[in-house]
Write a protein that holds these residues in place. Sequence first.
Motif, PDB file in Angstrom:
ATOM      1  N   CYS A   1       0.854  -1.200   0.000  1.00  0.00           N
ATOM      2  CA  CYS A   1       0.000   0.000   0.000  1.00  0.00           C
ATOM      3  C   CYS A   1       0.884   1.243   0.000  1.00  0.00           C
ATOM      4  CB  CYS A   1      -0.921  -0.021   1.219  1.00  0.00           C
ATOM      5  SG  CYS A   1      -2.180   1.256   1.216  1.00  0.00           S
ATOM      6  N   GLY A   2       1.266   1.682  -1.204  1.00  0.00           N
ATOM      7  CA  GLY A   2       2.084   2.886  -1.356  1.00  0.00           C
ATOM      8  C   GLY A   2       1.210   4.129  -1.342  1.00  0.00           C
ATOM      9  N   GLN A   3       1.728   5.225  -1.876  1.00  0.00           N
ATOM     10  CA  GLN A   3       1.000   6.500  -1.871  1.00  0.00           C
ATOM     11  C   GLN A   3      -0.334   6.403  -2.615  1.00  0.00           C
ATOM     12  OE1 GLN A   3       1.608   8.970   0.017  1.00  0.00           O
ATOM     13  NE2 GLN A   3       3.576   8.224   0.708  1.00  0.00           N
ATOM     14  N   GLU A   4      -0.336   5.764  -3.804  1.00  0.00           N
ATOM     15  CA  GLU A   4      -1.585   5.611  -4.555  1.00  0.00           C
ATOM     16  C   GLU A   4      -2.571   4.735  -3.788  1.00  0.00           C
ATOM     17  OE1 GLU A   4      -0.992   4.357  -8.583  1.00  0.00           O
ATOM     18  OE2 GLU A   4       0.640   5.785  -8.874  1.00  0.00           O
ATOM     19  N   GLY A   5      -2.043   3.719  -3.118  1.00  0.00           N
ATOM     20  CA  GLY A   5      -2.881   2.841  -2.315  1.00  0.00           C
ATOM     21  C   GLY A   5      -3.512   3.562  -1.138  1.00  0.00           C
ATOM     22  N   VAL A   6      -2.756   4.459  -0.525  1.00  0.00           N
ATOM     23  CA  VAL A   6      -3.286   5.251   0.590  1.00  0.00           C
ATOM     24  C   VAL A   6      -4.436   6.125   0.099  1.00  0.00           C
ATOM     25  CG1 VAL A   6      -2.769   7.044   2.288  1.00  0.00           C
ATOM     26  CG2 VAL A   6      -1.140   5.208   1.895  1.00  0.00           C
ATOM     27  N   ALA A   7      -4.272   6.718  -1.080  1.00  0.00           N
ATOM     28  CA  ALA A   7      -5.341   7.552  -1.646  1.00  0.00           C
ATOM     29  C   ALA A   7      -6.590   6.713  -1.910  1.00  0.00           C
ATOM     30  CB  ALA A   7      -4.864   8.230  -2.925  1.00  0.00           C
ATOM     31  N   GLU A   8      -6.407   5.507  -2.433  1.00  0.00           N
ATOM     32  CA  GLU A   8      -7.537   4.612  -2.685  1.00  0.00           C
ATOM     33  C   GLU A   8      -8.191   4.178  -1.381  1.00  0.00           C
ATOM     34  OE1 GLU A   8     -10.340   2.013  -4.386  1.00  0.00           O
ATOM     35  OE2 GLU A   8      -9.178   3.632  -5.300  1.00  0.00           O
ATOM     36  N   LEU A   9      -7.382   3.862  -0.379  1.00  0.00           N
ATOM     37  CA  LEU A   9      -7.908   3.472   0.933  1.00  0.00           C
ATOM     38  C   LEU A   9      -8.728   4.600   1.528  1.00  0.00           C
ATOM     39  CD1 LEU A   9      -8.071   1.548   3.350  1.00  0.00           C
ATOM     40  CD2 LEU A   9      -5.849   2.443   4.098  1.00  0.00           C
ATOM     41  N   ARG A  10      -8.200   5.808   1.489  1.00  0.00           N
ATOM     42  CA  ARG A  10      -8.921   6.957   2.046  1.00  0.00           C
ATOM     43  C   ARG A  10     -10.224   7.197   1.285  1.00  0.00           C
ATOM     44  NH1 ARG A  10      -9.384  10.331   6.574  1.00  0.00           N
ATOM     45  NH2 ARG A  10     -11.117  11.573   5.876  1.00  0.00           N
ATOM     46  N   GLN A  11     -10.199   7.005  -0.035  1.00  0.00           N
ATOM     47  CA  GLN A  11     -11.411   7.176  -0.836  1.00  0.00           C
ATOM     48  C   GLN A  11     -12.468   6.136  -0.444  1.00  0.00           C
ATOM     49  OE1 GLN A  11     -10.727   6.745  -5.039  1.00  0.00           O
ATOM     50  NE2 GLN A  11     -12.616   7.808  -5.554  1.00  0.00           N
ATOM     51  N   ARG A  12     -12.039   4.906  -0.214  1.00  0.00           N
ATOM     52  CA  ARG A  12     -12.978   3.861   0.212  1.00  0.00           C
ATOM     53  C   ARG A  12     -13.589   4.187   1.575  1.00  0.00           C
ATOM     54  NH1 ARG A  12     -12.946  -1.354  -2.492  1.00  0.00           N
ATOM     55  NH2 ARG A  12     -11.957  -0.859  -4.469  1.00  0.00           N
ATOM     56  N   VAL A  13     -12.735   4.595   2.503  1.00  0.00           N
ATOM     57  CA  VAL A  13     -13.224   4.930   3.843  1.00  0.00           C
ATOM     58  C   VAL A  13     -14.160   6.141   3.779  1.00  0.00           C
ATOM     59  CG1 VAL A  13     -12.547   5.671   6.162  1.00  0.00           C
ATOM     60  CG2 VAL A  13     -11.280   3.846   5.024  1.00  0.00           C
ATOM     61  N   ASP A  14     -13.809   7.147   2.986  1.00  0.00           N
ATOM     62  CA  ASP A  14     -14.688   8.315   2.814  1.00  0.00           C
ATOM     63  C   ASP A  14     -16.049   7.894   2.267  1.00  0.00           C
ATOM     64  OD1 ASP A  14     -12.808  10.062   3.804  1.00  0.00           O
ATOM     65  OD2 ASP A  14     -12.176  10.810   1.832  1.00  0.00           O
ATOM     66  N   GLY A  15     -16.048   6.964   1.321  1.00  0.00           N
ATOM     67  CA  GLY A  15     -17.308   6.461   0.772  1.00  0.00           C
ATOM     68  C   GLY A  15     -18.164   5.793   1.838  1.00  0.00           C
ATOM     69  N   LEU A  16     -17.519   5.051   2.729  1.00  0.00           N
ATOM     70  CA  LEU A  16     -18.249   4.410   3.829  1.00  0.00           C
ATOM     71  C   LEU A  16     -18.799   5.444   4.799  1.00  0.00           C
ATOM     72  CD1 LEU A  16     -15.820   1.424   4.405  1.00  0.00           C
ATOM     73  CD2 LEU A  16     -18.106   1.321   3.381  1.00  0.00           C
ATOM     74  N   LEU A  17     -18.030   6.504   5.045  1.00  0.00           N
ATOM     75  CA  LEU A  17     -18.506   7.586   5.912  1.00  0.00           C
ATOM     76  C   LEU A  17     -19.733   8.253   5.300  1.00  0.00           C
ATOM     77  CD1 LEU A  17     -15.097   9.180   6.921  1.00  0.00           C
ATOM     78  CD2 LEU A  17     -16.637   7.916   8.400  1.00  0.00           C
ATOM     79  N   ILE A  18     -19.684   8.504   4.010  1.00  0.00           N
ATOM     80  CA  ILE A  18     -20.820   9.111   3.315  1.00  0.00           C
ATOM     81  C   ILE A  18     -22.036   8.195   3.379  1.00  0.00           C
ATOM     82  CG2 ILE A  18     -21.680   9.794   1.021  1.00  0.00           C
ATOM     83  CD1 ILE A  18     -18.772  10.805   0.493  1.00  0.00           C
TER      84      ILE A  18
END
Length: 136
Positions: free
Chosen positions: A40-57
């Motif tokens: 999980c590099g920098q791009e992976g962190v961005a994808e992870l954060r996007q997934r978590v943000d989607g769950l928050l929404i």
Amino acid sequence: MRDTAQPEQYVAPDPEPAGLRIMSVQPDREHAFVEVIGACGQEGVAELRQRVDGLLIAGARFVLVDLSAAGEVAPTTNAALAAAGRQLTRRNGWLRTVGHDSSSAARYEASLLDLFTMYQAALHRGAVRSGAGETA
């Protein structure tokens, strides 16, 4: 004479970095699981954060992130998860991790009770889905 397109031309590229798979499941409105597999590099962190943000929404309040198969994890992963954890705390929820040994993530480490709570939510949701009028 017509040109025939090769099937490869229509295959969508994988949006996640090579060797990384991030899956998320929301068994009910308040609970969610996220699993990270691979480096999980920098791009992976961005994808992870996007997934978590989607769950928050979507209304999740209790999020369990499984990093046990993540391999290498970028240093910014902890910061991204901590930010999401603060948002969930404001909602009277939490974000917990499993399988990551970083000291800064340790305070968010899931307890057995956290895992059991998520398991019960998933089982309850499965029983509701499987039986319209049936008992599980």
